[in-house]
Motif scaffolding. Structure first.
Motif: not given
Ligand code: ASP
Length: 459
Positions: A250-270
């Motif tokens: 969603l953030s990649y395709s238009g949701f501006s509330v959260f940067h689309d690249e920001a999830l990776e680190p927290v996602y990997r760390a759970g």
């Protein structure tokens, strides 16, 4: 331990600084604070980052820049004065720092732009630390270098280096509240390098992963994430929970509330993320998690974005030609272009990309190369495309999801330019002409959300 990131509107004025201080002091777990540069205070206001870009651009173009520099200093002075801080030294340092950067990097436009941009967050973090101390908290400013945010040397597009995480973990041993500026890190040879725009979300996520926080709190100016853009649908459903994968799409395709690249680190760390409102911190916010509890709703949200184009290629017996797709994509790679989707048929292939990438001579060069090197029957570019993403983990196990969309769009008399669904089945993409995108999103919202029980939405 919680890492709390405050976006531009949350740190845009003295009033907002006070709210931040209340939020930070109300929970002893909030030990690390990441701040953006001061953002907009009202609709037509200008973000400090945009003023800084204007400043750097004026220097690069050899134009006068004193006025904009003074405006920038004034923004910080207003905040400091209203907070009744003794900030003379801070403001003098801010002036000196900007002027020093201008003289030091004058002849290196790329570096100049990056160091000036980064100073918005840097000075705001210093000011926030000063203010938190003033309110009685044990707080200190920590520079990204000291914290251990090491990045690739790609100005405006930095990526985190893996060695950062070990150093960041040591922040756990520090006392008090640490205030770290978002948006930039340091290359291994000591240069300031910024993330893409909106990148303080990325900094927060990196720090949360580095210190192995229990939660990454992302404070912004809405109570929760909506399932669709509220400027298209009035009062849409607010989401209680959303998965990392759904949020990323969603953030990649238009949701501006959260940067689309920001999830990776927290996602990997759970690490779970909670998106909260600085102006209403009591609201529960939206949780971004690995698995949602509310699985009765197959679709989490609908996002849309405009400004795409499609390079359409056709050639008889294309399907028999080994390496055809690779050679098309190689031409794009040679031009430094990234693409979004490649829907294809047996004798045709389209490449969807952001239209802004075809500026200048590029379009002609690319079309000529495709025509001559691949000897195609036809190649053209279609502009004015919008992409709509319907996103939801439940799509995989629910029959009829695509039929629902196509029926709704047909009823609304909307012509579908293309459809694409990846193997993950977490999203479906629909391409439509830009002028009908709002109607298309409305039709899809009605089809997917109108009749749902409360379930995953906050009242
Ligand atoms: N201040 C930067 C921007 O406006 C980064 C951020 O706020 O996240 O893009």
């Amino acid at each position: 331990m919680k890492v709390a990131k405050f976006g531009g509107s949350s740190v845009a004025s003295a009033t907002q600084f006070r709210k931040v201080a209340d939020i930070v002091s109300s929970d002893v777990e909030r030990r690390i604070v990441i701040v953006s540069a001061p953002g907009k205070r009202f609709k037509d206001d200008v973000k400090v980052t945009d003023m800084l870009i204007q400043l750097a651009q004026a220097v690069i173009d050899g134009k006068a820049y004193d006025e904009v520099l003074d405006e920038i200093v004034k923004r910080y002075a207003e905040i400091a004065n209203e907070l009744e801080l003794t900030a003379g030294e801070f403001l003098a340092e801010l002036q000196d720092d900007l002027r020093w950067k201008i003289s030091e990097y004058r002849n290196e436009p790329c570096r100049l732009m990056d160091v000036i941009k980064a100073s918005g967050e840097d000075h705001n973090a210093r000011l926030m630390a000063l203010y938190l101390q003033e309110t009685g908290l044990e707080a200190s400013y920590v520079s990204p270098r000291e914290a251990g945010i090491f990045v690739t040397d790609e100005p405006g597009n930095a990526q985190i280096l893996p060695e950062s995480y070990e150093k960041l973990y040591q922040l756990r041993n520090r006392r008090g509240v640490l205030v770290i500026p978002g948006f930039f890190g340091y290359s291994l040879d000591g240069h300031i390098v910024t993330f893409p725009r909106g990148g303080s979300d990325i900094s927060g996520s990196i720090v949360a992963a580095g210190v192995k926080a229990d939660v990454y709190e992302n404070f912004t100016d809405v109570d929760s994430i909506y399932c669709v853009n509220p400027s298209i649908i009035a009062n849409p459903r607010k989401l209680k929970e959303i998965t990392y994968r759904e949020m990323r799409e969603l953030s990649y395709s238009g949701f501006s509330v959260f940067h689309d690249e920001a999830l990776e680190p927290v996602y990997r760390a759970g690490i779970p993320v909670c998106v909260k409102n600085t102006n209403n911190p009591a609201a529960p916010g939206t949780w971004i998690v690995a698995k949602r509890n509310h699985q009765e709703e197959p679709i989490a949200g609908i996002a849309s974005d405009t400004g795409f184009c499609s390079i359409n290629i056709s050639k008889y017996l294309m399907n028999r030609e080994i390496g055809f797709g690779r050679r098309v994509l190689q031409i794009l790679e040679d031009e430094g272009i990234s693409y979004e989707h490649t829907p294809s048929g047996i004798d045709n292939m389209s490449v969807i990309l952001r239209a802004s990438q075809l500026e200048g001579e590029k379009e002609k060069r690319i079309l000529d190369r495709i025509q001559t090197e691949l000897e195609v029957d036809e190649v053209n570019v279609e502009y004015g495309l919008a992409l709509i993403m319907v996103v939801g983990e439940g799509m995989e196990r629910t029959v009829g999801m695509a039929a629902k969309a196509t029926t709704a769009l047909a009823k609304a008399n909307i012509n579908l330019e293309m459809i694409n669904q990846g193997s993950s089945e977490v999203s479906m993409m629909f391409g439509v002409k830009e002028e009908v995108v709002t109607n298309a999103v409305r039709a899809l919202y009605e089809a997917y959300f109108q009749e749902l029980p409360v379930g995953n939405s906050v009242k």
